[in-house]
Each structure stands twice: as C-alpha cells, then as structure tokens.
Design a protein around this motif. Sequence first.
Motif, PDB file in Angstrom:
ATOM      1  N   ALA A  15       3.320   4.015 -12.112  1.00 21.67           N
ATOM      2  CA  ALA A  15       2.939   3.032 -13.131  1.00 21.67           C
ATOM      3  C   ALA A  15       4.094   2.133 -13.550  1.00 21.67           C
ATOM      4  N   SER A  16       5.330   2.619 -13.415  1.00 22.10           N
ATOM      5  CA  SER A  16       6.465   1.782 -13.818  1.00 22.10           C
ATOM      6  C   SER A  16       7.169   1.142 -12.624  1.00 22.10           C
ATOM      7  N   MET A  17       6.588   1.287 -11.442  1.00 16.48           N
ATOM      8  CA  MET A  17       7.250   0.744 -10.252  1.00 16.48           C
ATOM      9  C   MET A  17       7.227  -0.783 -10.259  1.00 16.48           C
ATOM     10  N   LYS A  18       8.139  -1.325  -9.547  1.00 17.11           N
ATOM     11  CA  LYS A  18       8.181  -2.774  -9.344  1.00 17.11           C
ATOM     12  C   LYS A  18       7.468  -3.054  -8.022  1.00 17.11           C
ATOM     13  N   ILE A  19       6.439  -3.875  -8.067  1.00 16.21           N
ATOM     14  CA  ILE A  19       5.632  -4.167  -6.880  1.00 16.21           C
ATOM     15  C   ILE A  19       6.497  -4.670  -5.730  1.00 16.21           C
ATOM     16  N   ASP A  20       7.503  -5.482  -6.039  1.00 15.47           N
ATOM     17  CA  ASP A  20       8.339  -5.992  -4.948  1.00 15.47           C
ATOM     18  C   ASP A  20       9.161  -4.887  -4.276  1.00 15.47           C
ATOM     19  N   GLY A  21       9.234  -3.709  -4.902  1.00 20.04           N
ATOM     20  CA  GLY A  21       9.912  -2.572  -4.304  1.00 20.04           C
ATOM     21  C   GLY A  21       9.184  -1.996  -3.098  1.00 20.04           C
ATOM     22  N   LEU A  22       7.914  -2.360  -2.945  1.00 15.36           N
ATOM     23  CA  LEU A  22       7.158  -1.907  -1.775  1.00 15.36           C
ATOM     24  C   LEU A  22       7.816  -2.377  -0.478  1.00 15.36           C
ATOM     25  N   ALA A  23       8.471  -3.521  -0.528  1.00 16.92           N
ATOM     26  CA  ALA A  23       9.129  -4.074   0.658  1.00 16.92           C
ATOM     27  C   ALA A  23      10.306  -3.216   1.123  1.00 16.92           C
ATOM     28  N   ASN A  24      10.767  -2.300   0.282  1.00  7.87           N
ATOM     29  CA  ASN A  24      11.860  -1.410   0.666  1.00  7.87           C
ATOM     30  C   ASN A  24      11.390  -0.214   1.482  1.00  7.87           C
ATOM     31  N   ILE A  25      10.074   0.045   1.468  1.00 10.43           N
ATOM     32  CA  ILE A  25       9.572   1.196   2.217  1.00 10.43           C
ATOM     33  C   ILE A  25       8.525   0.824   3.262  1.00 10.43           C
ATOM     34  N   TYR A  26       7.815  -0.291   3.045  1.00  7.84           N
ATOM     35  CA  TYR A  26       6.764  -0.698   3.980  1.00  7.84           C
ATOM     36  C   TYR A  26       7.175  -1.923   4.791  1.00  7.84           C
ATOM     37  N   ARG A  27       6.853  -1.885   6.067  1.00  9.14           N
ATOM     38  CA  ARG A  27       7.101  -3.053   6.914  1.00  9.14           C
ATOM     39  C   ARG A  27       6.053  -4.127   6.599  1.00  9.14           C
ATOM     40  N   LYS A  28       6.371  -5.370   6.889  1.00 10.54           N
ATOM     41  CA  LYS A  28       5.466  -6.492   6.570  1.00 10.54           C
ATOM     42  C   LYS A  28       4.083  -6.351   7.196  1.00 10.54           C
ATOM     43  N   ASP A  29       3.979  -5.689   8.356  1.00 10.87           N
ATOM     44  CA  ASP A  29       2.681  -5.546   9.029  1.00 10.87           C
ATOM     45  C   ASP A  29       2.056  -4.168   8.812  1.00 10.87           C
ATOM     46  N   VAL A  30       2.414  -3.508   7.708  1.00  5.58           N
ATOM     47  CA  VAL A  30       1.912  -2.169   7.418  1.00  5.58           C
ATOM     48  C   VAL A  30       0.372  -2.137   7.361  1.00  5.58           C
ATOM     49  N   VAL A  31      -0.191  -1.020   7.782  1.00  3.68           N
ATOM     50  CA  VAL A  31      -1.617  -0.731   7.599  1.00  3.68           C
ATOM     51  C   VAL A  31      -1.677   0.367   6.551  1.00  3.68           C
ATOM     52  N   PHE A  32      -2.392   0.102   5.458  1.00  7.26           N
ATOM     53  CA  PHE A  32      -2.492   1.036   4.334  1.00  7.26           C
ATOM     54  C   PHE A  32      -3.970   1.360   4.131  1.00  7.26           C
ATOM     55  N   ILE A  33      -4.325   2.630   4.235  1.00  9.64           N
ATOM     56  CA  ILE A  33      -5.719   3.052   4.126  1.00  9.64           C
ATOM     57  C   ILE A  33      -5.816   4.162   3.092  1.00  9.64           C
ATOM     58  N   ASP A  34      -6.807   4.054   2.226  1.00 11.11           N
ATOM     59  CA  ASP A  34      -7.153   5.158   1.339  1.00 11.11           C
ATOM     60  C   ASP A  34      -8.669   5.204   1.228  1.00 11.11           C
ATOM     61  N   PRO A  35      -9.239   6.199   0.518  1.00 12.50           N
ATOM     62  CA  PRO A  35     -10.701   6.279   0.457  1.00 12.50           C
ATOM     63  C   PRO A  35     -11.390   5.066  -0.178  1.00 12.50           C
ATOM     64  N   ILE A  36     -10.632   4.222  -0.841  1.00 15.00           N
ATOM     65  CA  ILE A  36     -11.217   3.046  -1.484  1.00 15.00           C
ATOM     66  C   ILE A  36     -11.281   1.858  -0.535  1.00 15.00           C
ATOM     67  N   ALA A  37     -10.211   1.628   0.207  1.00 11.57           N
ATOM     68  CA  ALA A  37     -10.169   0.421   1.049  1.00 11.57           C
ATOM     69  C   ALA A  37      -9.076   0.519   2.110  1.00 11.57           C
ATOM     70  N   GLN A  38      -9.076  -0.474   3.001  1.00 14.66           N
ATOM     71  CA  GLN A  38      -8.017  -0.614   4.001  1.00 14.66           C
ATOM     72  C   GLN A  38      -7.349  -1.966   3.795  1.00 14.66           C
ATOM     73  N   HIS A  39      -6.023  -1.969   3.906  1.00 19.99           N
ATOM     74  CA  HIS A  39      -5.256  -3.187   3.678  1.00 19.99           C
ATOM     75  C   HIS A  39      -4.321  -3.411   4.847  1.00 19.99           C
ATOM     76  N   GLN A  40      -4.275  -4.625   5.322  1.00 18.42           N
ATOM     77  CA  GLN A  40      -3.427  -4.996   6.458  1.00 18.42           C
ATOM     78  C   GLN A  40      -2.334  -5.924   5.963  1.00 18.42           C
TER      79      GLN A  40
END
Length: 140
Positions: A15-40
Amino acid sequence: MNIIDKFSMFYVDLASMKIDGLANIYRKDVVFIDPIAQHQGLDAVERYFTRLLGNAKFCKFTIHSKAQSDEFNATVSWTMSYTSSKLNSGRPIDVDGVTVIKIENNMIVYHRDYYDLGQMVYEHIPILGRLISKIKRTVG
C-alpha cells in the motif's frame, strides 16, 4: 541482491509502495497474470496497481517461502493482508497465495499469482459471502 529478494522486499508493504518502483523488478515487456486479469507490459501493470491500490487502505504481504529452482524460475508463497472500504466492513482480509516467476537478466519477465478469489473478494460480500459459507459447510 537477487531479484527474488528485491521482489519480496517490494511487496512487504504494498500500500505504501511507489508505482514507479515496479520498473526495478519488472522488465518492460512483463506478463502479469492473477485471477482477476492479465496484463502485458510494465505500463499496463502500473495502471493495474494504481487502480488496485486506490481501493486499499492497507496492504501487506508476509512472505513464507522463496524457492528458486534455477536462475530462470522461482516461486514465492505468501499471505496478503489488506483492508478495503468496499469489503468486509473495512476489516482486514487475509488471502493465501503463491507467485510463479520467470526471470531473465535479473528482471521479472513473467509473474503469475495463484490465490482463491473467493477468499479475497466473494466471501466478503454480504449475501454472496453467506451463500459461499453455506456451500463450504455442505461440501466440506
């Protein structure tokens, strides 16, 4: 620090994370899937987290185990604790899950979450929650 440790540290207090911090762990072409949706792509994942965290007052992960089978594949088991003004009268909800991760060049290129969406959402909607509890008692 390896990517699984970075990932684990990042999700501890989501909840306190910085959204731009996602770029430190995920590559730009990441595929992210959870039971709610899939994101490319990283941009789609950032939008998803922005919406998701907009409803959460509190969201923390307790990491139970991290297993890296080789330099390209890992799993992380966790319990997410969160509160939402829209569910469970704002009281905390705990959800158990596992994340499967694929890694390239110490960045996550594939992230898939497995968890019970009923445990996360449906069981906390008043009428639907009572129905699910009754079904669980009958079947279990």
